[in-house]
Design a protein around this motif. Structure first.
Motif, PDB file in Angstrom:
ATOM      1  N   MET A 112       1.551   3.246  -3.734  1.00  0.00           N
ATOM      2  CA  MET A 112       0.131   3.531  -3.982  1.00  0.00           C
ATOM      3  C   MET A 112      -0.422   4.504  -2.947  1.00  0.00           C
ATOM      4  O   MET A 112      -1.266   5.360  -3.269  1.00  0.00           O
ATOM      5  CB  MET A 112      -0.661   2.224  -4.004  1.00  0.00           C
ATOM      6  N   PHE A 113       0.029   4.396  -1.695  1.00  0.00           N
ATOM      7  CA  PHE A 113      -0.355   5.386  -0.684  1.00  0.00           C
ATOM      8  C   PHE A 113       0.086   6.775  -1.136  1.00  0.00           C
ATOM      9  O   PHE A 113      -0.697   7.740  -1.082  1.00  0.00           O
ATOM     10  CB  PHE A 113       0.302   5.058   0.656  1.00  0.00           C
ATOM     11  N   ASN A 114       1.341   6.884  -1.581  1.00  0.00           N
ATOM     12  CA  ASN A 114       1.883   8.173  -1.998  1.00  0.00           C
ATOM     13  C   ASN A 114       1.151   8.714  -3.219  1.00  0.00           C
ATOM     14  O   ASN A 114       0.852   9.914  -3.297  1.00  0.00           O
ATOM     15  CB  ASN A 114       3.375   8.029  -2.305  1.00  0.00           C
ATOM     16  N   GLU A 115       0.856   7.836  -4.171  1.00  0.00           N
ATOM     17  CA  GLU A 115       0.169   8.264  -5.396  1.00  0.00           C
ATOM     18  C   GLU A 115      -1.226   8.799  -5.106  1.00  0.00           C
ATOM     19  O   GLU A 115      -1.710   9.707  -5.793  1.00  0.00           O
ATOM     20  CB  GLU A 115       0.085   7.090  -6.366  1.00  0.00           C
ATOM     21  N   ASN A 116      -1.868   8.241  -4.091  1.00  0.00           N
ATOM     22  CA  ASN A 116      -3.230   8.656  -3.748  1.00  0.00           C
ATOM     23  C   ASN A 116      -3.280   9.736  -2.675  1.00  0.00           C
ATOM     24  O   ASN A 116      -4.367  10.183  -2.291  1.00  0.00           O
ATOM     25  CB  ASN A 116      -4.039   7.442  -3.287  1.00  0.00           C
ATOM     26  N   GLY A 117      -2.108  10.149  -2.184  1.00  0.00           N
ATOM     27  CA  GLY A 117      -2.061  11.197  -1.180  1.00  0.00           C
ATOM     28  C   GLY A 117      -2.676  10.792   0.146  1.00  0.00           C
ATOM     29  O   GLY A 117      -3.216  11.629   0.873  1.00  0.00           O
ATOM     30  N   ILE A 118      -2.592   9.509   0.478  1.00  0.00           N
ATOM     31  CA  ILE A 118      -3.149   8.992   1.734  1.00  0.00           C
ATOM     32  C   ILE A 118      -2.038   8.868   2.768  1.00  0.00           C
ATOM     33  O   ILE A 118      -1.019   8.224   2.520  1.00  0.00           O
ATOM     34  CB  ILE A 118      -3.821   7.618   1.532  1.00  0.00           C
ATOM     35  N   GLU A 119      -2.232   9.469   3.920  1.00  0.00           N
ATOM     36  CA  GLU A 119      -1.235   9.405   4.987  1.00  0.00           C
ATOM     37  C   GLU A 119      -1.180   8.005   5.583  1.00  0.00           C
ATOM     38  O   GLU A 119      -2.218   7.368   5.802  1.00  0.00           O
ATOM     39  CB  GLU A 119      -1.580  10.409   6.084  1.00  0.00           C
ATOM     40  N   ASN A 149     -10.049   1.175   2.079  1.00  0.00           N
ATOM     41  CA  ASN A 149     -11.107   1.750   2.919  1.00  0.00           C
ATOM     42  C   ASN A 149     -11.053   3.276   2.909  1.00  0.00           C
ATOM     43  O   ASN A 149     -12.088   3.953   2.899  1.00  0.00           O
ATOM     44  CB  ASN A 149     -11.014   1.214   4.345  1.00  0.00           C
ATOM     45  N   LYS A 150      -9.848   3.821   2.901  1.00  0.00           N
ATOM     46  CA  LYS A 150      -9.691   5.269   2.822  1.00  0.00           C
ATOM     47  C   LYS A 150     -10.175   5.799   1.471  1.00  0.00           C
ATOM     48  O   LYS A 150     -10.616   6.954   1.361  1.00  0.00           O
ATOM     49  CB  LYS A 150      -8.231   5.656   3.042  1.00  0.00           C
ATOM     50  N   LEU A 151     -10.105   4.965   0.446  1.00  0.00           N
ATOM     51  CA  LEU A 151     -10.547   5.356  -0.889  1.00  0.00           C
ATOM     52  C   LEU A 151     -12.042   5.126  -1.095  1.00  0.00           C
ATOM     53  O   LEU A 151     -12.563   5.348  -2.193  1.00  0.00           O
ATOM     54  CB  LEU A 151      -9.745   4.590  -1.943  1.00  0.00           C
ATOM     55  N   ALA A 185       1.311   5.422  11.786  1.00  0.00           N
ATOM     56  CA  ALA A 185       2.598   4.920  12.281  1.00  0.00           C
ATOM     57  C   ALA A 185       2.618   3.396  12.392  1.00  0.00           C
ATOM     58  O   ALA A 185       3.614   2.747  12.024  1.00  0.00           O
ATOM     59  CB  ALA A 185       2.918   5.551  13.630  1.00  0.00           C
ATOM     60  N   ASN A 186       1.534   2.799  12.888  1.00  0.00           N
ATOM     61  CA  ASN A 186       1.550   1.346  13.062  1.00  0.00           C
ATOM     62  C   ASN A 186       1.532   0.623  11.716  1.00  0.00           C
ATOM     63  O   ASN A 186       2.228  -0.390  11.531  1.00  0.00           O
ATOM     64  CB  ASN A 186       0.379   0.880  13.941  1.00  0.00           C
ATOM     65  N   ILE A 187       0.775   1.133  10.749  1.00  0.00           N
ATOM     66  CA  ILE A 187       0.754   0.525   9.416  1.00  0.00           C
ATOM     67  C   ILE A 187       2.120   0.689   8.748  1.00  0.00           C
ATOM     68  O   ILE A 187       2.624  -0.224   8.073  1.00  0.00           O
ATOM     69  CB  ILE A 187      -0.345   1.157   8.539  1.00  0.00           C
ATOM     70  N   ALA A 188       2.752   1.835   8.951  1.00  0.00           N
ATOM     71  CA  ALA A 188       4.093   2.059   8.410  1.00  0.00           C
ATOM     72  C   ALA A 188       5.082   1.055   8.990  1.00  0.00           C
ATOM     73  O   ALA A 188       5.927   0.506   8.273  1.00  0.00           O
ATOM     74  CB  ALA A 188       4.553   3.486   8.708  1.00  0.00           C
ATOM     75  N   GLY A 189       4.970   0.808  10.301  1.00  0.00           N
ATOM     76  CA  GLY A 189       5.855  -0.172  10.930  1.00  0.00           C
ATOM     77  C   GLY A 189       5.649  -1.570  10.372  1.00  0.00           C
ATOM     78  O   GLY A 189       6.607  -2.318  10.154  1.00  0.00           O
TER      79      GLY A 189
END
Length: 309
Positions: free
Chosen positions: A126-133, A28-30, A136-140
């Motif tokens: 893939m988050f890191n490769e696309n530079g998407i932050e 969705n961010k993409l 916190a809840n998704i990280a958890g």
């Protein structure tokens, strides 16, 4: 833009649910329009994770063609593990960490599969490769999925990338992964309220092995005896499920998450393939498997090898 559904495998475990949510958020961010859904009821462990990080449960679907034309798959690629009408859909993306089998498409697609312990580890990359932050809840949630799939790094499927991802995600979510992880795993071992049918289907996958349908289910516990006190009822449930779904061989892997040992209950035929796979004789249709905790790495490949010999 046409909406797409994102989902993991049937009988979803924590990674199947979390990876769908995380990948949907990323897509969705993409710029895509996606919704994360699930292909079955959630386990106690998964419910614990979602509640802890204040994340709503996904909508459960039985078919997808009535809603969308195309889908994205996470944590699986084998069609027999997917939504019932998968053959009628266009698969545009796959993110996985399992073997690739029984998978064909008519159109090109984005296929990302890596030999790591968890699909959420791949999505973290893939988050890191696309530079998407990562919120916190998704990280958890993603941290929880990795802990679940690797049994807090005790599973042989664990890679250094899984550990790196867990540490990074724990910082984002401000969670002590060791303390939280053990609490989370224990939450998934509360089995007393579950029916036998729920136990055998809570985390189960079907595999085509040389023309035989082999079902491998896994139950995590802190007390093997608690599960095997219900053996007769479990066998009856397995036999009924096998008859309904035409399973030839059904394996129930009961794993003690504290000592990383398992006991295997085998129902159906050909049982001799199980004995060949582990080079052990069944005793009352059971095998003791010290050190075995991973269906993906320590059970399925061994069975596949003997079936295809």
């Amino acid at each position: 833009m046409t909406k797409q559904l994102v989902f993991g495998h049937q009988s979803p475990d924590t990674d199947a649910v979390v990876a769908a949510k995380a990948f949907s958020y990323l897509q969705n961010k993409l710029g895509f329009d996606t919704e994360a859904v699930a292909l079955g009821s959630l386990s106690e462990e998964t419910k614990f994770v979602l509640d802890y990080f204040n994340e709503p449960e996904p909508r459960i679907i039985e078919t997808a063609k009535n809603e969308v034309e195309s889908v994205m798959l996470v944590d699986h690629n084998e069609f027999q593990q997917s939504v019932s009408d998968i053959a009628d859909l266009v698969v545009t993306d796959v993110v996985d960490h399992h073997r690739i089998a029984n998978f064909t498409t008519n159109m090109p697609l984005n296929f990302r599969s890596e030999a790591v312990g968890c699909s959420s580890t791949v999505i973290w990359k893939m988050f890191n490769e696309n530079g998407i932050e990562i919120p916190a809840n998704i990280a958890g949630l993603m941290m929880s999925a990795i802990i679940s799939d690797t049994l807090l790094f005790k599973s042989p499927t664990t890679t250094p990338v899984d550990v790196e991802a867990t540490k990074a995600l724990s910082k984002i979510s401000n969670t002590d992964y060791n303390v939280y992880g053990l609490d989370m795993l224990k939450a998934g071992t509360n089995l007393s309220s579950k029916t036998e049918e729920e136990l055998i289907n809570g985390d189960a996958k079907s595999f085509d092995m040389a023309g035989k349908t082999v079902r491998v289910a896994q139950v995590n516990t802190v007390d093997l005896e608690e599960v095997f006190n219900r053996e007769a009822a479990l066998v009856a449930a397995i036999e009924a499920d096998s008859k309904t779904n035409n399973y030839d061989l059904f394996l129930l892997l009961v794993t003690n998450i504290l000592d990383s040992d398992s006991e295997l209950l085998v129902v159906g035929e050909p049982k001799e393939m199980v004995e060949k796979a582990f080079n052990k004789k069944l005793v009352a249709d059971k095998l003791s498997l010290p050190g075995v905790v991973s269906r993906k790495k320590q059970v399925v490949p061994q069975l596949q090898t003997v079936f295809e010999a």
